[in-house]
Design a protein around this motif. Structure first.
Motif, PDB file in Angstrom:
ATOM      1  N   GLY A 382     -49.085 -62.763 -40.172  1.00  0.00           N
ATOM      2  CA  GLY A 382     -49.018 -62.706 -41.636  1.00  0.00           C
ATOM      3  C   GLY A 382     -47.596 -62.440 -42.089  1.00  0.00           C
ATOM      4  O   GLY A 382     -46.817 -61.766 -41.391  1.00  0.00           O
ATOM      5  N   ALA A 383     -47.257 -62.979 -43.267  1.00  0.00           N
ATOM      6  CA  ALA A 383     -45.883 -62.883 -43.765  1.00  0.00           C
ATOM      7  C   ALA A 383     -45.449 -61.453 -44.052  1.00  0.00           C
ATOM      8  O   ALA A 383     -44.262 -61.134 -44.033  1.00  0.00           O
ATOM      9  N   MET A 384     -46.398 -60.573 -44.308  1.00  0.00           N
ATOM     10  CA  MET A 384     -46.085 -59.185 -44.672  1.00  0.00           C
ATOM     11  C   MET A 384     -45.218 -58.481 -43.625  1.00  0.00           C
ATOM     12  O   MET A 384     -44.292 -57.746 -43.961  1.00  0.00           O
ATOM     13  N   GLY A 385     -45.517 -58.708 -42.333  1.00  0.00           N
ATOM     14  CA  GLY A 385     -44.704 -58.087 -41.279  1.00  0.00           C
ATOM     15  C   GLY A 385     -44.646 -56.581 -41.431  1.00  0.00           C
ATOM     16  O   GLY A 385     -45.651 -55.935 -41.703  1.00  0.00           O
ATOM     17  N   ASN A 386     -43.437 -56.037 -41.247  1.00  0.00           N
ATOM     18  CA  ASN A 386     -43.220 -54.580 -41.375  1.00  0.00           C
ATOM     19  C   ASN A 386     -44.193 -53.789 -40.517  1.00  0.00           C
ATOM     20  O   ASN A 386     -44.716 -52.740 -40.936  1.00  0.00           O
ATOM     21  N   ARG A 387     -44.436 -54.280 -39.309  1.00  0.00           N
ATOM     22  CA  ARG A 387     -45.469 -53.705 -38.447  1.00  0.00           C
ATOM     23  C   ARG A 387     -45.026 -52.420 -37.751  1.00  0.00           C
ATOM     24  O   ARG A 387     -45.813 -51.805 -37.050  1.00  0.00           O
ATOM     25  N   GLU A 388     -43.745 -52.022 -37.906  1.00  0.00           N
ATOM     26  CA  GLU A 388     -43.347 -50.740 -37.330  1.00  0.00           C
ATOM     27  C   GLU A 388     -43.318 -49.641 -38.392  1.00  0.00           C
ATOM     28  O   GLU A 388     -42.945 -48.499 -38.110  1.00  0.00           O
ATOM     29  N   ALA A 389     -43.748 -49.973 -39.620  1.00  0.00           N
ATOM     30  CA  ALA A 389     -43.753 -48.964 -40.685  1.00  0.00           C
ATOM     31  C   ALA A 389     -44.803 -47.901 -40.396  1.00  0.00           C
ATOM     32  O   ALA A 389     -45.943 -48.221 -40.050  1.00  0.00           O
ATOM     33  N   ALA A 390     -44.412 -46.638 -40.515  1.00  0.00           N
ATOM     34  CA  ALA A 390     -45.370 -45.543 -40.345  1.00  0.00           C
ATOM     35  C   ALA A 390     -45.585 -44.806 -41.673  1.00  0.00           C
ATOM     36  O   ALA A 390     -46.625 -44.164 -41.875  1.00  0.00           O
ATOM     37  N   PHE A 391     -44.587 -44.901 -42.544  1.00  0.00           N
ATOM     38  CA  PHE A 391     -44.666 -44.253 -43.863  1.00  0.00           C
ATOM     39  C   PHE A 391     -44.006 -45.182 -44.888  1.00  0.00           C
ATOM     40  O   PHE A 391     -43.089 -45.920 -44.543  1.00  0.00           O
ATOM     41  N   ALA A 392     -44.509 -45.122 -46.122  1.00  0.00           N
ATOM     42  CA  ALA A 392     -43.824 -45.796 -47.237  1.00  0.00           C
ATOM     43  C   ALA A 392     -43.249 -44.696 -48.103  1.00  0.00           C
ATOM     44  O   ALA A 392     -43.949 -43.746 -48.466  1.00  0.00           O
ATOM     45  N   CYS A 393     -41.955 -44.810 -48.387  1.00  0.00           N
ATOM     46  CA  CYS A 393     -41.271 -43.772 -49.175  1.00  0.00           C
ATOM     47  C   CYS A 393     -40.853 -44.399 -50.514  1.00  0.00           C
ATOM     48  O   CYS A 393     -40.153 -45.408 -50.533  1.00  0.00           O
ATOM     49  N   VAL A 394     -41.313 -43.811 -51.611  1.00  0.00           N
ATOM     50  CA  VAL A 394     -41.015 -44.377 -52.928  1.00  0.00           C
ATOM     51  C   VAL A 394     -40.356 -43.334 -53.808  1.00  0.00           C
ATOM     52  O   VAL A 394     -40.891 -42.243 -54.009  1.00  0.00           O
ATOM     53  N   MET A 395     -39.171 -43.682 -54.309  1.00  0.00           N
ATOM     54  CA  MET A 395     -38.464 -42.802 -55.236  1.00  0.00           C
ATOM     55  C   MET A 395     -38.808 -43.309 -56.631  1.00  0.00           C
ATOM     56  O   MET A 395     -38.553 -44.476 -56.943  1.00  0.00           O
ATOM     57  N   GLN A 396     -39.385 -42.443 -57.443  1.00  0.00           N
ATOM     58  CA  GLN A 396     -39.924 -42.909 -58.715  1.00  0.00           C
ATOM     59  C   GLN A 396     -39.398 -42.092 -59.888  1.00  0.00           C
ATOM     60  O   GLN A 396     -39.324 -40.867 -59.804  1.00  0.00           O
ATOM     61  N   ALA A 397     -39.081 -42.790 -60.987  1.00  0.00           N
ATOM     62  CA  ALA A 397     -38.788 -42.093 -62.240  1.00  0.00           C
ATOM     63  C   ALA A 397     -39.692 -42.656 -63.316  1.00  0.00           C
ATOM     64  O   ALA A 397     -40.040 -43.847 -63.296  1.00  0.00           O
ATOM     65  N   MET A 398     -40.088 -41.787 -64.244  1.00  0.00           N
ATOM     66  CA  MET A 398     -40.976 -42.195 -65.332  1.00  0.00           C
ATOM     67  C   MET A 398     -40.530 -41.435 -66.582  1.00  0.00           C
ATOM     68  O   MET A 398     -40.255 -40.242 -66.511  1.00  0.00           O
ATOM     69  N   TRP A 399     -40.430 -42.134 -67.693  1.00  0.00           N
ATOM     70  CA  TRP A 399     -40.018 -41.459 -68.930  1.00  0.00           C
ATOM     71  C   TRP A 399     -40.543 -42.244 -70.130  1.00  0.00           C
ATOM     72  O   TRP A 399     -40.922 -43.411 -70.007  1.00  0.00           O
ATOM     73  N   LYS A 400     -40.561 -41.560 -71.294  1.00  0.00           N
ATOM     74  CA  LYS A 400     -40.985 -42.228 -72.524  1.00  0.00           C
ATOM     75  C   LYS A 400     -39.875 -43.155 -72.985  1.00  0.00           C
ATOM     76  O   LYS A 400     -38.688 -42.846 -72.779  1.00  0.00           O
ATOM     77  N   GLY A 401     -40.237 -44.242 -73.654  1.00  0.00           N
ATOM     78  CA  GLY A 401     -39.262 -45.249 -74.064  1.00  0.00           C
ATOM     79  C   GLY A 401     -38.118 -44.681 -74.899  1.00  0.00           C
ATOM     80  O   GLY A 401     -36.989 -45.146 -74.804  1.00  0.00           O
ATOM     81  N   ASP A 402     -38.390 -43.645 -75.701  1.00  0.00           N
ATOM     82  CA  ASP A 402     -37.336 -43.123 -76.582  1.00  0.00           C
ATOM     83  C   ASP A 402     -36.612 -41.922 -75.956  1.00  0.00           C
ATOM     84  O   ASP A 402     -35.831 -41.243 -76.608  1.00  0.00           O
ATOM     85  N   ASP A 403     -36.859 -41.674 -74.669  1.00  0.00           N
ATOM     86  CA  ASP A 403     -36.211 -40.545 -73.984  1.00  0.00           C
ATOM     87  C   ASP A 403     -34.801 -40.961 -73.556  1.00  0.00           C
ATOM     88  O   ASP A 403     -34.636 -41.946 -72.829  1.00  0.00           O
ATOM     89  N   ALA A 404     -33.800 -40.184 -73.997  1.00  0.00           N
ATOM     90  CA  ALA A 404     -32.406 -40.534 -73.709  1.00  0.00           C
ATOM     91  C   ALA A 404     -32.075 -40.390 -72.228  1.00  0.00           C
ATOM     92  O   ALA A 404     -31.005 -40.784 -71.781  1.00  0.00           O
TER      93      ALA A 404
END
Ligand SMILES: Cc1cc2nc3c(=O)[nH]c(=O)nc-3n(C[C@H](O)[C@H](O)[C@H](O)COP(=O)(O)OP(=O)(O)OC[C@H]3O[C@@H](n4cnc5c(N)ncnc54)[C@H](O)[C@@H]3O)c2cc1C
Length: 474
Positions: A382-404
């Motif tokens: 399958g095209a997905m590959g990444n078969r040695e991945a043991a963890f997925a690490c995601v750096m995420q930010a979330m804010w309101k549209g009018d937040d400076a």
């Protein structure tokens, strides 16, 4: 009605005569809608409020034949086309600017064959639609952590969730698809028919056509699992991360553990005194017996003095929507991701240091455990590959549209990503790529499978009609 300006395949704005559009609309069982029409707001609504793209028109097909007519129409008129499944893609890939969007939301069917352990799933389904239908039979397929996500985009980009340790990527559960390809033909693809196309669809995204049906393998799960959240003050992070590593190294595949750090939200399940202070959280899902779960989770539940412990027996359906409230639709979201081969002291030290002095209320870095079944396949299964991945690490930010703080939030994500990238397998998840990520990042994601993807793209979509995606150029 006047002619309409619609973006062409070459990025040019072309006038499409109103009688051409009317004739096309008249050929559909579904509808062709414009910005002033009823249903427009829904049709162009996306999870990520940061995306400002708007199509010139939206087609809402109700049958595979409508999809064929749309593909023929955009190809013959050389118009830009995007495909909307659940509209959850962070890069806003469901919409195009001033082109035609194919909104698949009417394709909501889920047909469960409990005997054959298969589900036929429409590409307009959200994850919750599928889980609710399959759980009626005590069955489930591998889907993601937030029930409002679309099945179509998640599956075509690979897919992972609480069941990945047991059954692999979502595409490892994919048995067959029905797809309308760029030449307007309806094809079926599986391990025994159009094998090259099926291989590419198992991770290659929306590059190869419009999928009108997914057939997914099911497994016996639930109706109850043991799961939930447990949180400690961030001052305990070193010990909690050490416990996390020891537990994930020895736990059975029935247990999936996620860890994250952030500032505590003002949630009723946390003591008020903790609101706004840095915390470390584990999210658990144990799909084995209640007794086994109790034993496997005991070291976690008895560790230190948690601020809150919500780990308990609960329905699989409740578990699958446990994190929904943490990802409210319409906020602005910015992410980066890497797959990790393992965990080390240095990695944890770098991880913890991202939170020193962090003020942003909702920025977080999440580490999802995914090792197990997916690692047992060959890299080119399958095209997905990444078969040695043991963890997925995601750096995420979330804010309101009018937040400076928007720019500062994005900068925090980029900086955390640069710090954590050295610990990556070198691969990343196409489904977590933001609009500013480059073709090189997409190539990094597919790595050794990229050339084969290019060949399948050249065969099935030589004019790159399906280009509003993490694009594989023919
Ligand atoms: C809050 C949140 C949580 C998430 N959690 C997870 C998770 O736990 N696990 C995980 O694996 N991923 C997760 N994701 C990522 C998710 O898999 C992607 O965002 C995915 O693109 C969403 O699919 P969608 O159908 O909602 O996307 P859309 O935005 O509708 O579409 C995204 C892409 O899919 C293509 N596409 C959609 N429908 C079709 C179709 N019928 N035929 C061909 N191409 C099509 C489009 O061309 C587009 O390129 C999460 C995303 C969010 C926002």
């Amino acid at each position: 009605m006047a002619d309409r300006q619609i973006t062409g395949l070459a990025g040019d704005a072309r006038a499409v005569p109103s009688d051409t559009l009317d004739a096309f609309a008249g050929s559909l069982g579904g509808s062709l809608i414009y910005p002033d029409d009823e249903g427009w707001a829904d049709a162009v609504s996306l999870w990520n409020g940061m995306i400002t793209k708007r199509p010139a028109a939206v087609v809402r097909p109700v049958s595979t034949q409508d999809v064929v007519r749309t593909v023929d129409f955009v190809r013959e008129n050389e118009l830009e086309l995007s495909i909307k499944g659940g509209g959850h893609n962070i890069a806003g890939l469901a919409l195009c600017d001033e082109g035609i969007t194919l909104d698949m939301s009417a394709f909501k069917g889920v047909e469960v064959d409990a005997q054959a352990m298969l589900a036929r799933v429409g590409p307009g389904c959200k994850l919750g639609d599928v889980d609710r239908a399959t759980q009626e039979h005590g069955l489930a397929t591998t889907l993601g952590f937030v029930s409002e996500t679309g099945v179509a985009g998640l599956t075509l980009g690979g897919g992972f969730g609480y069941l990945t340790r047991r059954f692999g990527w979502t595409v490892d559960d994919l048995e067959e698809v029905e797809i309308v390809t760029a030449d307007g033909t309806v094809q079926r693809a599986s391990r025994t028919q159009n094998e090259d196309l099926f291989w590419a669809l198992r991770g290659g995204g929306g590059n190869f056509g419009v999928v009108t049906e997914f057939v997914l393998r099911l497994h016996e799960i639930g109706p109850e699992v043991t799961g939930g959240l447990i949180a400690w003050p961030a001052s305990e992070a070193e010990g909690v991360l050490d416990l996390y590593r020891r537990t994930v190294e020895s736990s059975p595949r029935e247990l999936t553990l996620v860890v994250l750090m952030r500032n505590a939200p003002p949630a009723p399940w946390l003591p008020e005194s903790a609101h706004g202070t840095p915390i470390i959280v584990m999210v658990a899902c144990h799909s084995g017996s209640a007794e086994q779960a109790q034993a496997d989770l005991a070291p976690i539940k008895s560790h230190g003095e948690p601020l809150a412990d919500l780990i308990q027996p609960r329905t699989y359906l409740a578990q699958q929507s446990l994190l929904d409230a943490t990802q409210p639709r319409g906020m602005h979201f910015y992410w980066k991701s890497e797959f990790l081969p393992g965990l080390s002291d240095e990695l944890f030290e770098t991880y913890r240091s991202q939170f020193v002095g962090l003020e942003a209320p909702a920025n977080q870095i999440v580490i999802f455990q995914i090792d197990g079944a997916l690692n047992e396949h060959a890299e080119d299964d399958g095209a997905m590959g990444n078969r040695e991945a043991a963890f997925a690490c995601v750096m995420q930010a979330m804010w309101k549209g009018d937040d400076a703080r928007g720019d500062a939030n994005r900068e925090w994500v980029r900086s955390a990503w640069q710090a954590l990238k050295p610990y990556s397998t070198g691969g990343n998840y196409v489904n977590f790529q933001t609009a500013d990520e480059t073709d090189e990042r997409t190539q990094e994601s597919y790595r050794g499978n990229y050339e084969r993807l290019e060949a399948v793209k050249a065969k099935y979509d030589p004019s790159n009609l399906f280009r509003i995606n993490r694009n594989i150029r023919p």
